[in-house]
Design a protein around this motif. Structure first.
Motif, mmCIF file in Angstrom:
data_model
loop_
_atom_site.group_PDB
_atom_site.id
_atom_site.type_symbol
_atom_site.label_atom_id
_atom_site.label_comp_id
_atom_site.label_asym_id
_atom_site.label_seq_id
_atom_site.Cartn_x
_atom_site.Cartn_y
_atom_site.Cartn_z
ATOM 1 N N MET A 1 0.933 -1.268 0.042
ATOM 2 C CA MET A 1 0.238 0.125 0.118
ATOM 3 C C MET A 1 0.927 1.290 -0.029
ATOM 4 O O MET A 1 1.756 1.415 0.771
ATOM 5 N N LYS A 2 0.589 2.000 -0.812
ATOM 6 C CA LYS A 2 1.544 3.429 -1.007
ATOM 7 C C LYS A 2 0.877 4.478 -0.191
ATOM 8 O O LYS A 2 -0.226 4.420 -0.080
ATOM 9 N N LEU A 3 1.737 5.156 0.545
ATOM 10 C CA LEU A 3 1.447 6.075 1.457
ATOM 11 C C LEU A 3 1.915 7.548 0.944
ATOM 12 O O LEU A 3 2.795 7.684 0.261
ATOM 13 N N SER A 4 1.391 8.589 1.559
ATOM 14 C CA SER A 4 1.584 9.631 1.415
ATOM 15 C C SER A 4 2.075 10.448 2.822
ATOM 16 O O SER A 4 2.235 9.826 4.082
ATOM 17 N N MET A 5 3.094 11.614 2.703
ATOM 18 C CA MET A 5 3.793 11.896 3.887
ATOM 19 C C MET A 5 2.273 12.252 5.017
ATOM 20 O O MET A 5 2.647 12.482 6.298
ATOM 21 N N TRP A 6 1.462 12.843 4.370
ATOM 22 C CA TRP A 6 0.203 13.240 5.235
ATOM 23 C C TRP A 6 -0.160 12.047 6.106
ATOM 24 O O TRP A 6 -0.668 12.017 7.298
ATOM 25 N N MET A 7 -0.478 10.949 5.355
ATOM 26 C CA MET A 7 -0.855 9.549 5.856
ATOM 27 C C MET A 7 -0.139 9.060 6.874
ATOM 28 O O MET A 7 -0.284 8.703 8.031
ATOM 29 N N ILE A 8 1.158 9.367 6.879
ATOM 30 C CA ILE A 8 2.423 8.989 7.909
ATOM 31 C C ILE A 8 2.198 10.150 9.021
ATOM 32 O O ILE A 8 2.193 9.609 10.213
ATOM 33 N N ALA A 9 1.877 11.297 8.705
ATOM 34 C CA ALA A 9 2.077 12.399 9.742
ATOM 35 C C ALA A 9 0.694 12.090 10.665
ATOM 36 O O ALA A 9 0.782 12.356 11.957
ATOM 37 N N ASN A 10 -0.528 11.608 9.978
ATOM 38 C CA ASN A 10 -1.465 11.138 10.857
ATOM 39 C C ASN A 10 -1.601 10.018 11.715
ATOM 40 O O ASN A 10 -2.150 10.046 12.668
ATOM 41 N N ARG A 11 -0.512 9.338 11.798
ATOM 42 C CA ARG A 11 -0.178 8.311 12.834
ATOM 43 C C ARG A 11 0.940 8.712 13.814
ATOM 44 O O ARG A 11 1.534 7.964 14.597
ATOM 45 N N LEU A 12 1.571 9.764 13.558
ATOM 46 C CA LEU A 12 2.453 10.403 14.678
ATOM 47 C C LEU A 12 2.056 11.603 15.394
ATOM 48 O O LEU A 12 3.036 12.298 16.003
ATOM 49 N N THR A 13 0.740 11.840 15.568
ATOM 50 C CA THR A 13 0.266 12.925 15.961
ATOM 51 C C THR A 13 0.752 12.996 17.712
ATOM 52 O O THR A 13 0.522 14.165 18.228
ATOM 53 N N TYR A 14 0.789 11.945 18.125
ATOM 54 C CA TYR A 14 1.300 11.747 19.817
ATOM 55 C C TYR A 14 2.857 12.124 19.874
ATOM 56 O O TYR A 14 3.007 12.199 21.269
#
Length: 487
Positions: A1-14
């Motif tokens: 599954m290809k991700l964008s940097m926004w999709m990665i950032a959404n999992r790093l909010t903590y």
């Protein structure tokens, strides 16, 4: 599954982070790497922070070791891959509620999946019925959109094409039935609307990464819902589409959609067909078809508008060919687009509308052959050609002159002899005396019947085409009745 940097950032909010990501950073990233590789997130130390570089888009992580950061970012790729795999399994099993519950793990906001009839297939259960607005409570309780909500969406957002494929934003004024803004994705399978996915804004803001995920989720949803179309028990297409094209439908779905339109089962219905002539590029044609459908929906808001192959179908409870506003709109469409328009006969009862599509198509087919320069074609003008081409059956019965069919049914119900009088009257070249003699009935009685017949027919029997259409309709109906007796 290809991700964008926004999709990665959404999992790093903590974590303690800093974002330098373009608004529309694409989903092209395959994995995390400690050394640069094309379409990967390069994770490396710089000064006192960790850099996650995804093809020029940057996430800075503070207070973290390089090894830990790398494992976290790679773990995000693994998470999304596992999440999508499990979600696809839910869809394969047609567990739509399970898929929506699983979607919450990523979106952390309320979500609703509808079929093509605004029936709820899945709704986020993390939000109880009384935790949102009045419409959410209705959806949770009854499993369908409310009539008031449909009307609010239709009239407050008439400028938005809610039938367009893809993600669209919407919002509402305060103190309305629908209180939450959000995004909607109209789902299509082979150019047929088969569902809708709504994501509401409640607990967190939505960004590009969420919209990219919705788009990725939409593809398997469309395929799965579209495949269910052939399943009689799980038909997700709009019920009016099924009705008009002769496919199975559920009665309660039909009644719900009629309520949305404010229609009743036994009204008179008409079908107008816009044939969009194909262009060189298929993609351009599809966009053109949707554009015309959207324009039609904006102008004719009390109609059902559907795409069907190269046509836009307009189902209405009024004769649009006799409506000046509708005809002015059609005139503008015809001037600026390569289209032709066919008008069906009226039919009584929504379930009889299944016969109107072939009529409107035939009007265009016969009309374009005999009057190629025209753009409007009425089935009434070509009904005799159609009757001569069509095998005896329900299609031919519904193609007979509607007033003659009414007289035929009326005579069988009340024995008023009006249908028989019309038949003999025309056979005797409209001679009252000969008709009276053949029917062994007083001349004044025949005159009275003919007056009532003329009131019902509303046509000019001095017109040779209308007279012949009337006579042929009588012959078809009598032949159909004799044929039915022999079965």
């Amino acid at each position: 599954m290809k991700l964008s940097m926004w999709m990665i950032a959404n999992r790093l909010t903590y974590f303690d982070l800093e974002l330098h990501i373009k608004e529309h950073a694409p989903a092209i990233l395959n994995s995390a790497r400690l050394a640069y590789a094309t379409n990967c997130v390069h994770v490396y130390q710089e000064k006192d922070y960790i850099v996650c570089n995804g093809e020029g888009d940057i996430i800075k992580l503070f207070h973290m070791e390089l090894t830990e950061a790398f494992e976290i970012v790679q773990g995000i790729f693994d998470f999304y891959e596992d999440w999508m795999t499990a979600l696809l399994q839910d869809l394969q099993q047609k567990d739509y509620q399970g898929a929506i519950d699983r979607a919450w793990l990523v979106f952390k906001n309320p979500m609703i999946l509808f079929d093509g009839n605004t029936k709820v297939l899945g709704i986020t259960q993390q939000y109880p019925a009384d935790s949102m607005d009045q419409e959410w409570e209705y959806l949770c309780t009854y499993g369908y959109s409310s009539l008031n909500a449909i009307q609010q969406m239709r009239y407050q957002h008439s400028n938005i094409d809610f039938t367009r494929h893809g993600v669209q934003a919407f919002s509402f004024e305060k103190d309305t039935l629908l209180k939450y803004s959000g995004y909607t994705f109209c789902l299509y399978y082979k150019d047929i609307l088969c569902g809708r996915l709504n994501l509401l804004l409640k607990d967190r803001e939505i960004n590009t990464g969420d919209l990219q995920l919705i788009t990725q989720l939409a593809l398997p949803l469309e395929y799965n819902l579209g495949q269910s179309v052939s399943d009689k028990n799980k038909n997700n297409r709009n019920v009016f589409y099924n009705l008009l094209t002769g496919h199975p439908y559920e009665q309660h779905c039909l009644e719900t959609q009629l309520a949305y339109q404010g229609w009743s089962l036994q009204e008179l219905f008409y079908l107008t067909l816009i044939e969009v002539q194909e262009q060189n590029r298929q993609q351009d044609f599809s966009q053109h078809l949707h554009m015309i459908a959207h324009m039609t929906e904006q102008q004719l808001q009390n109609c059902v508008i559907l795409n069907y192959k190269s046509y836009v179908l307009i189902l209405s409870n009024q004769d649009l060919s006799g409506n000046s506003a509708a005809m002015n709109f059609f005139a503008v469409l015809c001037r600026n687009n390569p289209i032709r328009i066919g008008f069906s006969l009226p039919c009584k009862g929504v379930e009889s509308t299944a016969f109107l599509l072939s009529q409107a198509k035939a009007a265009i087919r016969y009309g374009a052959t005999s009057q190629a320069s025209e753009q409007y074609y009425h089935f009434y003008d070509y009904a005799m050609d159609y009757l001569l081409d069509t095998p005896l059956g329900h299609q031919s019965i519904h193609a007979c002159m509607p007033a003659v069919v009414r007289l035929w049914k009326q005579e069988r119900a009340s024995k008023d002899d009006l249908f028989s009088t019309l038949k003999i009257y025309l056979e005797n070249e409209r001679s009252v005396l000969k008709t009276a003699a053949q029917m062994f009935t007083h001349r004044n009685t025949i005159l009275y019947r003919i007056k009532k017949i003329q009131e019902i027919l509303s046509c000019d029997l001095d017109n040779s085409y209308q007279r012949d259409y009337c006579r042929l309709s009588i012959q078809i109906l009598n032949l159909y009745e004799r044929s039915s007796r022999r079965r």
